[in-house]
Structure formats: C-alpha cells, structure tokens
Scaffold this active site. Structure first.
Site, PDB file in Angstrom:
ATOM      1  N   LEU A  11      -1.672  -0.907  14.313  1.00 50.90           N
ATOM      2  CA  LEU A  11      -1.038  -1.145  15.606  1.00 50.90           C
ATOM      3  C   LEU A  11      -1.114   0.082  16.513  1.00 50.90           C
ATOM      4  CD1 LEU A  11       2.174  -3.005  14.357  1.00 50.90           C
ATOM      5  CD2 LEU A  11      -0.081  -3.942  14.901  1.00 50.90           C
ATOM      6  N   LYS A  20      -3.088   5.745  -3.843  1.00 49.74           N
ATOM      7  CA  LYS A  20      -4.142   6.704  -3.531  1.00 49.74           C
ATOM      8  C   LYS A  20      -3.939   8.013  -4.283  1.00 49.74           C
ATOM      9  CE  LYS A  20      -3.678   4.989   1.212  1.00 49.74           C
ATOM     10  NZ  LYS A  20      -2.298   4.483   1.003  1.00 49.74           N
ATOM     11  N   ASP A  66       0.842  -1.188   0.000  1.00 54.24           N
ATOM     12  CA  ASP A  66       0.000   0.000   0.000  1.00 54.24           C
ATOM     13  C   ASP A  66       0.880   1.241   0.000  1.00 54.24           C
ATOM     14  OD1 ASP A  66      -2.619   1.577   0.714  1.00 54.24           O
ATOM     15  OD2 ASP A  66      -1.142   2.195   2.211  1.00 54.24           O
ATOM     16  N   TYR A 117       2.758  10.071  -0.551  1.00 55.06           N
ATOM     17  CA  TYR A 117       3.894   9.549   0.217  1.00 55.06           C
ATOM     18  C   TYR A 117       5.231   9.837  -0.461  1.00 55.06           C
ATOM     19  CZ  TYR A 117       0.375   6.637   2.633  1.00 55.06           C
ATOM     20  OH  TYR A 117      -0.717   6.185   3.335  1.00 55.06           O
ATOM     21  N   ASN A 148       5.485  -9.111  11.858  1.00 56.65           N
ATOM     22  CA  ASN A 148       4.113  -8.725  11.528  1.00 56.65           C
ATOM     23  C   ASN A 148       3.428  -9.730  10.605  1.00 56.65           C
ATOM     24  OD1 ASN A 148       4.376  -6.394  13.054  1.00 56.65           O
ATOM     25  ND2 ASN A 148       4.794  -5.064  11.301  1.00 56.65           N
ATOM     26  N   HIS A 200      -7.689   9.435  -1.258  1.00 60.07           N
ATOM     27  CA  HIS A 200      -6.951   9.443  -0.005  1.00 60.07           C
ATOM     28  C   HIS A 200      -7.733  10.073   1.149  1.00 60.07           C
ATOM     29  CE1 HIS A 200      -2.507   9.416   1.433  1.00 60.07           C
ATOM     30  NE2 HIS A 200      -3.302   9.215   2.447  1.00 60.07           N
ATOM     31  N   LYS A 211       3.157  -0.866   8.840  1.00 58.85           N
ATOM     32  CA  LYS A 211       4.349  -0.253   8.248  1.00 58.85           C
ATOM     33  C   LYS A 211       5.580  -0.572   9.081  1.00 58.85           C
ATOM     34  CE  LYS A 211       7.205   3.606   8.480  1.00 58.85           C
ATOM     35  NZ  LYS A 211       7.786   4.417   9.564  1.00 58.85           N
TER      36      LYS A 211
END
Length: 294
Positions: A191, A75, A45, A50, A250, A108, A240
C-alpha cells in the site's frame, strides 16, 4: 471466504493475501494475527529480524485454526548468513514459532559485499528444502543481477522474491525477470506505507487522487484498490495492520474487479523512486545485529 491460491514453481500453493507483521510490536502481534485468522487469512509473514516470531506462533496455536491450514513464512537475517549459520537460523526461527516445518523460508536481503555468505545461506535453504524442513524457499529484495548470480551458483530457483512494490514503485524490469524464471513476485509495503514510515507524508499513496477516484467509483477505499491491483496482476501481498477493522478491510477485496483501464492508470503512477533501503547498501557493518537464541 476462501482465499485465492497462487502456485509456486515447486507446486506448493500460497494464499494470495497474507498478514504482514513488520514493525508490529511483539505485545500487539498475537492479537493482530488472531484477528486475521478469525477473519479468514491463512498466510502470515514474519521474520527473525522483526522480533515477533514467538507471538506469531502463539497466535496460530490459540486461534483454533489447524496448523496445516496456515501458511507461515519467515526470513533469515543477514547476521545468520553462511551455510552453518543459516541452518542454525532456521532452528532459532522454528523454535520461536513452535513449528517443526515452515511453509516458506527466505533470505531477508542480499549481502552484496559478502555474496559468498549469501550463497552459503541459500545452499542451506536448499538443504532444508531437501530435508523437508521447509516446503519452499526464496529471497527478498534481490535485484536482477543478484538473482542471476544466485541462480548461477545454486540449484533451486527461488520460489518467491519479496520486494518493495506499490503504485509509486513498481519495479517492472524485476517483475519481468521473475516471470521469465517462474518466481512469484511478493509485494512488501503493497500500500506504499514505506513512504509514510520515512516521513514523506506528502506523497502517500493513500491520498493519491487517481486512487481516490478509482476507489470512489467502486465504493471502496484506496487501500482496497491497491490490493486488488496487485492481486489482478498475479502478485502475492502481505499488508500490515494491527487494527481489526483495517485487517478486515484489507481482506475484503475478492468481490471487486478493476478494469484494464483502471489497472493501467495505477501502473502509470510509478515514480521509479524507492522508499525503502537500497539493496546494494545493505552491509553487515551497517545492518548486522545478532538474532537472539530465544
């Protein structure tokens, strides 16, 4: 290890867990994505805002994993909202990623003060979907009223709404709306890292005693417990990290099972307090910035 797949409302399948690259510097992105793909991730993603789409594409090409096996999601930023602007936004993202087709393209943020531009942007996503340039379309950070307004003015129900969702902020009412319309809930900051990003270390989920107790009972970490909580409740997650060991940790959540009581104890941690930006506060004046062509 084979990643469980979730089926979107148009039949497209998405790996339940993916690597998020929010706040990952471009010079660290390629290595993180390559590490994730080597471990077994098949979903990445990213976002135009970003500034690391190019590095995501480079990592996929270098990984040796066939393109068709990697689910790529990005996005459109609010500065590129409007029908024609969003079509061009897709071209910019596709070029940076080096891909002709994207697996999932989402808006977004809602843009409440210029919702006509949001509608124009989503209609562009519908065109891209009809033309086969994207396999699924969706939104991010849309509250129930924005979803209702969007669906009243467009034809394709979003496949995904990517929202802030972690044990301290569960948005149960919004999740209920998603279930009613067949929209997949995708958790960003799964998280609860957003609380740390904002400097509120005192309420970090990673230090929560309930999560620590459940983690100890399973011989796992609080992060693994949180990801398992999401997955068992049918959500998509995009944690992330840039550290290979953490990326691997993870991913190692498919051979554990939380009890109904443990799931309920985690649900009960909800504070109702958002850590990230309030969607209603997003405006072009405050958050608009040009997305580079290259």
């Amino acid at each position: 290890m084979t990643v469980p797949l979730l089926t979107l409302n148009n039949g497209v399948q998405i790996p339940a867990i993916g690597l998020g690259v929010f706040q990952t510097p471009p010079d660290e992105t390629a290595a993180a994505v390559e590490a994730a793909l080597a471990i077994g991730y098949r979903h990445v993603d990213t976002a135009a805002a970003y500034g690391n789409e190019r590095e995501v594409g480079e990592a996929i090409r270098r990984s040796g994993v066939p393109r068709e096996e990697v689910f790529v999601e990005t996005k459109i930023w609010i500065s590129d909202y409007g029908y024609d602007e969003t079509l061009h936004g897709f071209e910019k993202s596709a070029a940076k990623l080096g891909l002709e087709q994207l697996d999932l393209l989402i808006l977004h943020q809602p843009l409440p003060t210029a919702f006509d531009r949001t509608i124009g942007a989503y209609r562009a996503l519908e065109t891209l979907l009809a033309d086969g340039k994207v396999r699924a379309i969706g939104v991010s950070n849309f509250l129930p009223e924005y979803l209702a307004d969007l669906m009243a003015q467009t034809s394709v129900v979003p496949a995904v709404n990517q929202i802030e969702l972690h044990p301290y902020f569960t948005q149960t009412d919004l999740q209920r709306v998603h279930a009613e319309h067949g929209i997949l809930t995708q958790a960003w900051s799964p998280l609860g890292g957003i609380t740390s990003y904002r400097g509120d270390e005192s309420r970090s989920t990673l230090d929560d005693p309930t999560l620590a107790e459940i983690a100890a009972a399973h011989g796992r970490s609080p992060a693994q417990v949180m990801l398992r909580w999401h997955l068992q409740q049918g959500r998509s997650v995009i944690p992330k990290s840039v550290r290979p060991a953490r990326i691997a940790e993870n991913f190692d959540v498919f051979d554990m099972e939380l009890s109904d009581d443990e799931l309920a104890r985690i649900d009960a941690l909800d504070t109702g307090e958002r850590g990230g930006p309030v969607p209603a506060d997003i405006t072009l004046e405050n958050f608009g910035r040009p997305i580079p062509e290259a």
